[in-house]
Design a protein around this motif. Sequence first.
Motif, PDB file in Angstrom:
ATOM      1  N   GLY A 286       0.816  -1.207   0.000  1.00 49.14           N
ATOM      2  CA  GLY A 286       0.000   0.000   0.000  1.00 49.14           C
ATOM      3  C   GLY A 286       0.850   1.257   0.000  1.00 49.14           C
ATOM      4  N   SER A 287       1.975   1.204   0.719  1.00 50.86           N
ATOM      5  CA  SER A 287       2.850   2.382   0.746  1.00 50.86           C
ATOM      6  C   SER A 287       3.506   2.617  -0.609  1.00 50.86           C
ATOM      7  N   PHE A 288       3.784   1.548  -1.359  1.00 51.86           N
ATOM      8  CA  PHE A 288       4.306   1.735  -2.714  1.00 51.86           C
ATOM      9  C   PHE A 288       3.283   2.447  -3.605  1.00 51.86           C
ATOM     10  N   SER A 289       2.014   2.150  -3.377  1.00 54.79           N
ATOM     11  CA  SER A 289       0.973   2.854  -4.132  1.00 54.79           C
ATOM     12  C   SER A 289       0.955   4.333  -3.787  1.00 54.79           C
ATOM     13  N   ILE A 290       1.292   4.650  -2.541  1.00 55.86           N
ATOM     14  CA  ILE A 290       1.379   6.057  -2.148  1.00 55.86           C
ATOM     15  C   ILE A 290       2.515   6.739  -2.917  1.00 55.86           C
ATOM     16  N   VAL A 291       3.646   6.038  -3.080  1.00 50.54           N
ATOM     17  CA  VAL A 291       4.762   6.586  -3.852  1.00 50.54           C
ATOM     18  C   VAL A 291       4.317   6.884  -5.277  1.00 50.54           C
ATOM     19  N   THR A 292       3.608   5.928  -5.895  1.00 47.98           N
ATOM     20  CA  THR A 292       3.134   6.115  -7.269  1.00 47.98           C
ATOM     21  C   THR A 292       2.205   7.321  -7.371  1.00 47.98           C
ATOM     22  N   THR A 293       1.278   7.422  -6.410  1.00 49.11           N
ATOM     23  CA  THR A 293       0.327   8.544  -6.410  1.00 49.11           C
ATOM     24  C   THR A 293       1.045   9.885  -6.337  1.00 49.11           C
ATOM     25  N   LEU A 294       2.000   9.992  -5.430  1.00 45.53           N
ATOM     26  CA  LEU A 294       2.685  11.274  -5.239  1.00 45.53           C
ATOM     27  C   LEU A 294       3.591  11.610  -6.410  1.00 45.53           C
ATOM     28  N   VAL A 295       4.264  10.608  -6.978  1.00 43.72           N
ATOM     29  CA  VAL A 295       5.133  10.876  -8.125  1.00 43.72           C
ATOM     30  C   VAL A 295       4.308  11.417  -9.295  1.00 43.72           C
ATOM     31  N   MET A 296       3.165  10.777  -9.561  1.00 43.78           N
ATOM     32  CA  MET A 296       2.312  11.246 -10.663  1.00 43.78           C
ATOM     33  C   MET A 296       1.749  12.629 -10.358  1.00 43.78           C
ATOM     34  N   LEU A 297       1.442  12.882  -9.080  1.00 43.72           N
ATOM     35  CA  LEU A 297       0.909  14.194  -8.709  1.00 43.72           C
ATOM     36  C   LEU A 297       1.970  15.277  -8.877  1.00 43.72           C
ATOM     37  N   VAL A 298       3.209  14.952  -8.521  1.00 37.59           N
ATOM     38  CA  VAL A 298       4.306  15.903  -8.698  1.00 37.59           C
ATOM     39  C   VAL A 298       4.476  16.258 -10.167  1.00 37.59           C
ATOM     40  N   MET A 299       4.408  15.233 -11.040  1.00 39.10           N
ATOM     41  CA  MET A 299       4.530  15.480 -12.478  1.00 39.10           C
ATOM     42  C   MET A 299       3.392  16.362 -12.985  1.00 39.10           C
ATOM     43  N   GLN A 300       2.196  16.178 -12.399  1.00 41.92           N
ATOM     44  CA  GLN A 300       1.035  16.951 -12.860  1.00 41.92           C
ATOM     45  C   GLN A 300       1.029  18.363 -12.293  1.00 41.92           C
ATOM     46  N   LYS A 301       1.610  18.550 -11.124  1.00 42.78           N
ATOM     47  CA  LYS A 301       1.580  19.858 -10.461  1.00 42.78           C
ATOM     48  C   LYS A 301       2.907  20.609 -10.612  1.00 42.78           C
ATOM     49  N   THR A 302       3.657  20.299 -11.659  1.00 43.97           N
ATOM     50  CA  THR A 302       4.944  20.970 -11.852  1.00 43.97           C
ATOM     51  C   THR A 302       4.783  22.494 -11.922  1.00 43.97           C
ATOM     52  N   LYS A 303       3.774  22.964 -12.668  1.00 46.84           N
ATOM     53  CA  LYS A 303       3.549  24.400 -12.802  1.00 46.84           C
ATOM     54  C   LYS A 303       3.212  25.035 -11.455  1.00 46.84           C
ATOM     55  N   ASP A 304       2.344  24.356 -10.684  1.00 41.82           N
ATOM     56  CA  ASP A 304       1.974  24.892  -9.371  1.00 41.82           C
ATOM     57  C   ASP A 304       3.199  25.004  -8.466  1.00 41.82           C
ATOM     58  N   PHE A 383       1.857   3.599  10.009  1.00 36.57           N
ATOM     59  CA  PHE A 383       2.014   5.038   9.790  1.00 36.57           C
ATOM     60  C   PHE A 383       3.454   5.373   9.381  1.00 36.57           C
ATOM     61  N   LEU A 384       4.420   4.685   9.993  1.00 41.66           N
ATOM     62  CA  LEU A 384       5.824   4.925   9.666  1.00 41.66           C
ATOM     63  C   LEU A 384       6.135   4.509   8.233  1.00 41.66           C
ATOM     64  N   LEU A 385       5.612   3.350   7.811  1.00 39.01           N
ATOM     65  CA  LEU A 385       5.835   2.906   6.432  1.00 39.01           C
ATOM     66  C   LEU A 385       5.247   3.901   5.434  1.00 39.01           C
ATOM     67  N   CYS A 386       4.052   4.382   5.730  1.00 41.08           N
ATOM     68  CA  CYS A 386       3.423   5.367   4.833  1.00 41.08           C
ATOM     69  C   CYS A 386       4.206   6.669   4.809  1.00 41.08           C
ATOM     70  N   PHE A 387       4.730   7.067   5.962  1.00 34.36           N
ATOM     71  CA  PHE A 387       5.517   8.302   6.017  1.00 34.36           C
ATOM     72  C   PHE A 387       6.811   8.161   5.222  1.00 34.36           C
ATOM     73  N   LEU A 388       7.477   7.022   5.351  1.00 34.79           N
ATOM     74  CA  LEU A 388       8.724   6.798   4.609  1.00 34.79           C
ATOM     75  C   LEU A 388       8.471   6.796   3.103  1.00 34.79           C
ATOM     76  N   ALA A 389       7.265   6.353   2.713  1.00 37.09           N
ATOM     77  CA  ALA A 389       6.940   6.311   1.278  1.00 37.09           C
ATOM     78  C   ALA A 389       6.809   7.701   0.682  1.00 37.09           C
ATOM     79  N   THR A 390       6.634   8.716   1.513  1.00 33.65           N
ATOM     80  CA  THR A 390       6.454  10.080   0.992  1.00 33.65           C
ATOM     81  C   THR A 390       7.782  10.810   0.755  1.00 33.65           C
ATOM     82  N   ILE A 391       8.872  10.264   1.280  1.00 32.21           N
ATOM     83  CA  ILE A 391      10.139  11.014   1.262  1.00 32.21           C
ATOM     84  C   ILE A 391      10.647  11.225  -0.156  1.00 32.21           C
ATOM     85  N   TYR A 392      10.691  10.152  -0.956  1.00 32.87           N
ATOM     86  CA  TYR A 392      11.246  10.276  -2.312  1.00 32.87           C
ATOM     87  C   TYR A 392      10.436  11.236  -3.189  1.00 32.87           C
TER      88      TYR A 392
END
Length: 409
Positions: A286-304, A383-392
Amino acid sequence: MKFETFVALRYLFALRKQSFISVISLFAVCGVALGVGALIVVIGVMNGFSTDLRDKILGVNAHVLVTSIRGGITDYERLAREAAEVPGVTGVTPFVYSEVMLSSRNGVKGVVLRGIDPESSKTVLSLSRDMVNGSILDLDNEEGKPGIIIGSELAKRLGLARGSEVNLLSPSGRSGAAGFTPKVRRFRVAGVFRTGMYEYDSSLGYVTIPAARKLLGFKGDIVSGLEISVNDVYNVDQISKNLRDRIGTFTVYVRNWQEMNANLFAALELEKSAMFIILAMIVLVGSFSIVTTLVMLVMQKTKDIAIFMSLGADESRIRRIFMLQGTFIGLVGTVAGYMIGIPVSLLLKKYQFIKLPSNVYPVDYLPVRLEALDLTVIGLAAFLLCFLATIYPARRAAALNPSDALRYE
């Protein structure tokens, strides 16, 4: 509300407009929730199994045993008085132990025979609470033939009930011209007990100490040892040490339940740790899915991101925006996991609708025990695993160059 929190929540609630990213976020939440829920249920079952097994073992057996290397204790009354004076000791009772053959019209079965004192055994053993028919006081009340209390599985196997008569064959006997003749004595079933452990219910019998001595051919006032109960089963090592200092000699030695069952409970603890690690992998997915979500969001919110930096937001603020967003997703998944795991565990505990074969497992139902420490550790680990998934992804967002990002928009 802080700037980072406001933007993170705004992006989180805006995910429904990006269907693909929202689906990945949903999978992330479901993965974390299923992992946390599975961990709560399985760890609860492991705790319940271990606790129930310990209670059943300590109900039939004492917390501490005092025995002799000579095979018997003659001055047991003095030792019992001295043991009762040790702090932490709540009960002391003598016992006689042997293995005999029990025979009836319906068959023969090897039985572990224990001679007990009906009065003092109430403070040490759980036999009085495990009775389903009769009472331990009936061992002394039987007229004519001595009484015996047997397990429910043994009674079922041999078709015995209260009032039935059985023969006990002792290994002690006499040698004559015709060979060895075992000692046989007739007993009347005074009661039936049920502990829930097949091993005990199918092969254990209780008689009075005088009846056991007579059957086994003991000469004089002698017992196999003393059974002792304590007020804190987890402090039994210290109490055992005090007992050794008080009554221990070169012929009398003291053992506690942890020493006698060390391998069993060590194996259960190892199983619990292994199951925790294995099921934590679901949360990791599940935490890997969080990484995927945030990476795609970063790519989409580059202008912001570039605009925020141009307006003065530093790298740490950009990093916190995406770390907070991933943390929120992990928090929702963890809370959802608690909402799944705890009700399922409570239902299993209350209704016991999962039955186990009693001749295979030491208990005949699936026990569940939820402990606050385990629930806390599970939540913190998820919670720790999910938090670590947000770092990259957060570091990737903070590393964007505003001029490059705006140039290609």
